[in-house]
Design a protein around this motif. Structure first.
Motif, PDB file in Angstrom:
ATOM      1  N   ALA A  93       0.826  -1.210   0.000  1.00 42.39           N
ATOM      2  CA  ALA A  93       0.000   0.000   0.000  1.00 42.39           C
ATOM      3  C   ALA A  93       0.859   1.259   0.000  1.00 42.39           C
ATOM      4  N   VAL A  94       1.939   1.242   0.761  1.00 44.55           N
ATOM      5  CA  VAL A  94       2.838   2.403   0.813  1.00 44.55           C
ATOM      6  C   VAL A  94       3.469   2.644  -0.556  1.00 44.55           C
ATOM      7  N   THR A 133       2.239   1.873  -3.457  1.00 46.94           N
ATOM      8  CA  THR A 133       1.203   2.433  -4.345  1.00 46.94           C
ATOM      9  C   THR A 133       0.981   3.913  -4.047  1.00 46.94           C
ATOM     10  N   LEU A 134       0.982   4.259  -2.776  1.00 45.74           N
ATOM     11  CA  LEU A 134       0.781   5.660  -2.389  1.00 45.74           C
ATOM     12  C   LEU A 134       1.852   6.559  -2.977  1.00 45.74           C
ATOM     13  N   VAL A 135       3.112   6.266  -2.692  1.00 39.51           N
ATOM     14  CA  VAL A 135       4.175   7.186  -3.116  1.00 39.51           C
ATOM     15  C   VAL A 135       4.310   7.229  -4.636  1.00 39.51           C
ATOM     16  N   ARG A 136       3.972   6.133  -5.289  1.00 37.60           N
ATOM     17  CA  ARG A 136       4.041   6.105  -6.754  1.00 37.60           C
ATOM     18  C   ARG A 136       2.969   6.998  -7.376  1.00 37.60           C
ATOM     19  N   SER A 137       1.862   7.169  -6.671  1.00 41.69           N
ATOM     20  CA  SER A 137       0.742   7.928  -7.229  1.00 41.69           C
ATOM     21  C   SER A 137       0.788   9.414  -6.869  1.00 41.69           C
ATOM     22  N   LEU A 138       1.711   9.816  -5.997  1.00 38.68           N
ATOM     23  CA  LEU A 138       1.801  11.222  -5.619  1.00 38.68           C
ATOM     24  C   LEU A 138       2.382  12.056  -6.752  1.00 38.68           C
TER      25      LEU A 138
END
Length: 352
Positions: free
Chosen positions: A75-76, A78-83
């Motif tokens: 999940a982490v 995915t988060l940083v990749r989408s910022l």
């Protein structure tokens, strides 16, 4: 009508430059209207997001065939990749390396990915170093996060701390006190805390921490629920770029309006200068009837033209219009620079 009155009337027909300008109002900063919690976070020059990931021994427990730590790491990532690429991201973990004693584990919290733009290989390598092993020094990790954020203090930064943990502090520290101290500093972070498959004691402490500092606490029982919470952060981070695009679009529209007004003004000047030919005749005729000039002087002046229209329009084209055009360009370059300033600072402040 006397000659002086005719002259005054003539020059009143030329539009004045102040009629050209239209005030430009930047759109308001965006807010997530459907997310009142994230909607109150300000957009500032640089967004810095640090994830603090719990890798204590209990994160070895499984959900749906995967460890809680593996799900959290996914999940982490995915988060940083989408910022947005302009955002600074950092990753800190605790409990992720075996230590010889509990005391050593409780004083071990590591910044695995220092603040910077997201680089897939480096971030994946940092996540790869995390294995569930130790205790839960949450308070100590929050204190250390304050050191990570030290270069990013003041009104130019939006700082966000994301904590993913499955339990309460186990090292005797006071996470609420640590978070309160960090919140009260010049760093002024916003806290988003996720209790991942958390027990009652952990939920009580983590939710109290969020309440103490005005942050967000949410339970998550699986990967989808963690990602749903992270999606809120992603949507918020995208709000700035949407605002910037809207502001630049509105700025372009306003500039086009002013250029169109400048074209209209040129036509008005041309019409006004044409009217001067008629005024020229009226003035000389009035002066002649007032017996202020003789017939021979009137004839001489008609040949010379009091107000040569070609000269007036030459002045407009070579001096007045370029002057107004430069002023328009300068004004809108200043506004454009103001809008772009935040993006520029994001790029230049990627690292301390």
């Amino acid at each position: 009508m006397g000659a002086s009155a005719i002259v005054a009337e003539a020059w009143q027909t030329f539009p004045r430059p102040e009629t050209l300008y239209v005030d430009f109002v930047k759109p308001a900063m965006p807010a997530l209207q459907d997310d009142p919690e994230y909607g109150k976070i300000p957009y500032r020059a640089q967004v810095n997001i640090e994830v603090i990931l719990d890798a204590s021994g209990s994160m070895k427990e499984t959900i749906g065939g995967k460890t809680k730590l593996a799900l959290a790491k996914e999940a982490v990532e995915t988060l940083v990749r989408s910022l947005p690429k302009e955002a600074n991201v950092a990753l800190r973990a605790f409990g992720h390396r075996p230590q010889p004693t509990k005391e050593a584990s409780c004083r071990f919290s590591e910044l695995l990915y220092p603040f910077g733009s997201y680089a897939a290989d480096r971030f994946a390598a940092a996540l790869g170093e995390i294995e569930a092993a130790g205790w839960t020094p949450l308070a100590y990790s929050i204190e250390r996060a304050g050191e990570d954020f030290r270069p990013y203090q003041g009104e130019g930064y939006t700082n966000i701390v994301v904590i993913v943990s499955d339990g309460a502090e186990t090292c005797g520290g006071d996470p609420l006190k640590a978070a309160e101290a960090l919140k009260g500093s010049a760093i002024q972070p916003f806290f988003h805390i996720i209790g991942f498959d958390v027990d009652a004691e952990g939920k009580k402490q983590l939710s109290a921490l969020a309440e103490r500092v005005g942050g967000i606490y949410r339970d998550a029982r699986n990967l989808a629920e963690i990602q749903a919470e992270f999606d809120r952060l992603t949507r918020w981070s995208e709000g700035w770029e949407a605002w910037r695009k809207e502001a630049m679009r509105d700025l372009g529209k306003q500039r086009m309006k002013m250029i169109e007004r400048l074209d209209e003004m040129e036509k008005e000047w041309h019409s006004a200068s044409d009217r001067l030919e008629i005024i020229d005749f009226k003035i000389l005729n009035a002066l002649r009837h007032e017996e202020k000039i003789s017939l021979s002087i009137e004839s001489y002046l008609r040949e010379k033209e009091l107000y040569p229209t070609d000269g007036i329009m030459d002045y407009w084209r070579t001096h007045y219009r370029p002057l107004l055009q430069r002023q328009i360009d300068q004004n809108f370059m200043t506004l454009e620079e103001e809008i772009e300033r935040l993006t520029r600072e994001q790029a230049t402040k990627q690292r301390p």
